[in-house]
Design an enzyme around this catalytic site. Structure first.
Site, PDB file in Angstrom:
ATOM      1  CG  ASN A  42     -44.967 -34.585  79.383  1.00 43.58           C
ATOM      2  OD1 ASN A  42     -46.027 -35.178  79.519  1.00 43.58           O
ATOM      3  ND2 ASN A  42     -43.818 -35.097  79.785  1.00 43.58           N
ATOM      4  CB  CYS A  53     -44.020 -28.056  79.899  1.00 48.44           C
ATOM      5  SG  CYS A  53     -42.335 -28.195  80.516  1.00 48.44           S
ATOM      6  CD  GLU A  55     -46.773 -27.250  83.446  1.00 50.87           C
ATOM      7  OE1 GLU A  55     -46.405 -27.941  82.472  1.00 50.87           O
ATOM      8  OE2 GLU A  55     -46.212 -27.265  84.538  1.00 50.87           O
ATOM      9  CB  CYS A  82     -40.422 -26.430  84.823  1.00 47.54           C
ATOM     10  SG  CYS A  82     -40.926 -25.713  83.249  1.00 47.54           S
ATOM     11  CB  CYS A  85     -44.425 -24.108  83.162  1.00 48.96           C
ATOM     12  SG  CYS A  85     -44.289 -25.210  81.734  1.00 48.96           S
TER      13      CYS A  85
HETATM   14  N1  THU Z   1     -42.664 -31.327  82.416  1.00 44.80           N
HETATM   15  C1  THU Z   1     -43.882 -30.739  82.204  1.00 44.80           C
HETATM   16  O1  THU Z   1     -44.611 -31.120  81.283  1.00 44.80           O
HETATM   17  N2  THU Z   1     -44.251 -29.719  83.029  1.00 44.80           N
HETATM   18  C2  THU Z   1     -43.492 -29.259  84.089  1.00 44.80           C
HETATM   19  O2  THU Z   1     -43.778 -28.226  84.652  1.00 44.80           O
HETATM   20  C3  THU Z   1     -42.358 -30.070  84.526  1.00 44.80           C
HETATM   21  C4  THU Z   1     -41.737 -30.897  83.453  1.00 44.80           C
HETATM   22  C5  THU Z   1     -42.244 -32.393  81.511  1.00 44.80           C
HETATM   23  C6  THU Z   1     -41.105 -31.989  80.602  1.00 44.80           C
HETATM   24  C7  THU Z   1     -40.516 -33.343  80.274  1.00 44.80           C
HETATM   25  O3  THU Z   1     -41.234 -33.886  79.180  1.00 44.80           O
HETATM   26  C8  THU Z   1     -40.797 -34.183  81.493  1.00 44.80           C
HETATM   27  O4  THU Z   1     -41.793 -33.496  82.230  1.00 44.80           O
HETATM   28  C9  THU Z   1     -39.574 -34.403  82.371  1.00 44.80           C
HETATM   29  O5  THU Z   1     -39.018 -33.209  82.771  1.00 44.80           O
END
Ligand code: THU
Length: 123
Positions: A42, A53, A55, A82, A85
């Site tokens: 991320n 994110c 992913e 999330c 994603c």
């Molecule tokens: N985040 C991800 O990288 N992937 C996910 O599926 C969940 C959330 C990151 C986004 C943000 O930078 C941090 O986690 C907090 O939400």
């Protein structure tokens, strides 16, 4: 590579996340059907909604190398994906999505199972 092994790789990648705002480091590792690996993390931004994110980072890295939907065998993620994603994972038709549950067990799903009754994808 198993889902558990991909999660281990994603954990290593997560140390390279740029998440100074949430301090929540996420990693993702993609395995292509022909054995290539792509990692993502991320990457946050001071304008919060602009962050990306892990992913998506991993899938963008794969796409940049020429990988196309249907050519990915599995993805390991350090966190439950999330909603946005999940839409990306579905677009890429990933048959194995692995991530750890809070109780330490490993969740494994086909991307379509994480987004039921959504619309059809292009041929
Ligand atoms: N985040 C991800 O990288 N992937 C996910 O599926 C969940 C959330 C990151 C986004 C943000 O930078 C941090 O986690 C907090 O939400």
């Amino acid at each position: 590579m198993t889902g558990a092994e991909l999660i281990e790789r994603a954990v290593a990648a997560s140390s390279r996340a740029y998440a100074p705002y949430s301090e929540y480091l996420v990693g993702a590792s993609v395995l292509t059907s022909d054995g290539r690996l792509f990692d993502g993390v991320n990457v946050e931004n001071a304008a919060y909604p602009l962050g990306v994110c892990a992913e998506k980072s991993a899938l963008v890295a794969a796409a940049t190398a020429g990988v196309r939907p249907g050519e990915i065998a599995a993805i390991g993620i350090t966190a439950s994906p999330c909603g946005g994603c999940r839409q990306w994972l579905h677009e890429w038709r990933i048959p194995l999505v692995a991530f750890p549950r809070a109780d330490g067990t490993i969740a494994e799903y086909a991307a379509g199972e994480l987004l039921p009754d959504t619309w059809d994808l292009p041929e």
